[in-house]
Design a protein around this motif. Sequence first.
Motif, short mmCIF file in Angstrom:
data_model
loop_
_atom_site.label_atom_id
_atom_site.label_comp_id
_atom_site.label_asym_id
_atom_site.label_seq_id
_atom_site.Cartn_x
_atom_site.Cartn_y
_atom_site.Cartn_z
N LEU A 165 51.54 43.02 31.82
CA LEU A 165 50.49 42.79 32.82
C LEU A 165 49.37 41.93 32.25
N THR A 166 48.88 42.29 31.09
CA THR A 166 47.77 41.55 30.50
C THR A 166 48.21 40.18 30.00
N ARG A 167 49.46 40.06 29.54
CA ARG A 167 49.94 38.76 29.06
C ARG A 167 50.04 37.75 30.21
N MET A 168 50.51 38.20 31.36
CA MET A 168 50.62 37.28 32.50
C MET A 168 49.26 36.76 32.91
N VAL A 169 48.27 37.65 32.95
CA VAL A 169 46.93 37.23 33.34
C VAL A 169 46.37 36.24 32.31
N SER A 170 46.65 36.49 31.04
CA SER A 170 46.19 35.58 30.00
C SER A 170 46.82 34.20 30.15
N GLU A 171 48.11 34.15 30.45
CA GLU A 171 48.79 32.87 30.60
C GLU A 171 48.29 32.09 31.80
N LEU A 172 47.75 32.78 32.80
CA LEU A 172 47.22 32.08 33.97
C LEU A 172 45.95 31.31 33.64
N GLY A 173 45.46 31.47 32.41
CA GLY A 173 44.32 30.68 31.98
C GLY A 173 44.59 29.19 32.05
N TRP A 174 45.86 28.79 32.05
CA TRP A 174 46.20 27.37 32.21
C TRP A 174 45.85 26.89 33.60
N VAL A 175 45.88 27.79 34.59
CA VAL A 175 45.61 27.41 35.98
C VAL A 175 44.22 27.85 36.42
N LYS A 176 43.81 29.04 35.97
CA LYS A 176 42.51 29.60 36.37
C LYS A 176 41.79 30.09 35.11
N PRO A 177 41.10 29.18 34.41
CA PRO A 177 40.39 29.59 33.18
C PRO A 177 39.38 30.70 33.49
N GLY A 178 39.35 31.68 32.59
CA GLY A 178 38.38 32.75 32.73
C GLY A 178 38.80 33.90 33.62
N LEU A 179 39.99 33.81 34.22
CA LEU A 179 40.44 34.90 35.07
C LEU A 179 40.64 36.16 34.23
N GLY A 180 40.13 37.27 34.72
CA GLY A 180 40.27 38.52 33.99
C GLY A 180 40.19 39.71 34.93
N PHE A 181 40.11 40.87 34.35
CA PHE A 181 40.08 42.11 35.11
C PHE A 181 38.64 42.53 35.39
N ALA A 182 38.39 42.91 36.64
CA ALA A 182 37.10 43.51 36.98
C ALA A 182 37.11 44.99 36.65
N ALA A 183 38.27 45.63 36.84
CA ALA A 183 38.38 47.07 36.58
C ALA A 183 39.83 47.50 36.64
N PHE A 184 40.11 48.61 36.00
CA PHE A 184 41.40 49.28 36.13
C PHE A 184 41.18 50.58 36.92
N LEU A 185 42.11 50.85 37.83
CA LEU A 185 42.00 52.02 38.68
C LEU A 185 43.18 52.95 38.42
N PRO A 186 42.98 54.04 37.69
CA PRO A 186 44.08 54.99 37.48
C PRO A 186 44.50 55.63 38.81
N THR A 187 45.78 55.66 39.06
CA THR A 187 46.30 56.19 40.32
C THR A 187 47.40 57.22 40.04
#
Length: 262
Positions: A165-187
């Motif tokens: 999950l975190t690796r995919m978001v990191s790789e999207l930095g090529w398309v959307k620099p600075g994209l990250g998580f606002a929060a995690f919601l345990p469910t």
Amino acid sequence: MTIYTFFNHAGGVGKTSATRDFGYELASRGHRVLLIDFDPQGNLTSFLGADKWKLGPDSTLLGALLEDDPQGVVRRLPPTIDVHGLSLYPATIDLAIAEAQLIAKLGRERRLANILTQLPQPYDYVLIDSPPSLGTLTVNALVAADALIAPVATRFKAIDGLPGLTRMVSELGWVKPGLGFAAFLPTMYDQRNRHDSEVLEMIREQLRSLAPVLPAVRYRAADHNDASMSGQPVQVYKPGSEAARDMAQAVSAFLALEGVPS
């Protein structure tokens, strides 16, 4: 307007019901909220009581996504559905057409982001329910967001999926620099279960360096499943329930992080 995409590439984490109930809680506090069902399965649409079988492709964002004139998008936007005090762009299986056709389109990763700059009315929050797959629609949902809210089930299996999950978001930095998580919601949390309590602690320890971990949302099949079957947010279906109180606490904590009075 702030845009959050609810994202987890793993299924069965309560992502869609979390999007619905989180959005309803925001709306019940006076915020203008738009929900976007971006999953061709259309579960968010159904979970809000809209009959997706009576909706055609013109009811979804399909036409706007495939529009080649960036300035012509606004002409292709369908009217939103007003439900439970929320505005909704619904999804049907027709949205799957976009998955294939966007591959050949210029700016394919930013189509949804462009659409959201041309909305006909203002919103305080836009919440996007992303597909659980890793295709073009999902990338659009992630790139369109200011930040991500990731529902994470309190199960060991969910912990195993966090690196991906975190690796995919990191790789999207090529398309959307600075994209990250606002929060995690345990469910899916059951406080009576030692396993769930241990995993919740692991989630807090492993993820708090990336983003705040919100209060856990307990799972009760009689509340969540029945609310979804009835097409209602859990707060409407069973006000005062543990499920409703948990979401209220999670949203209050989230707004506090934003510095917004709850």
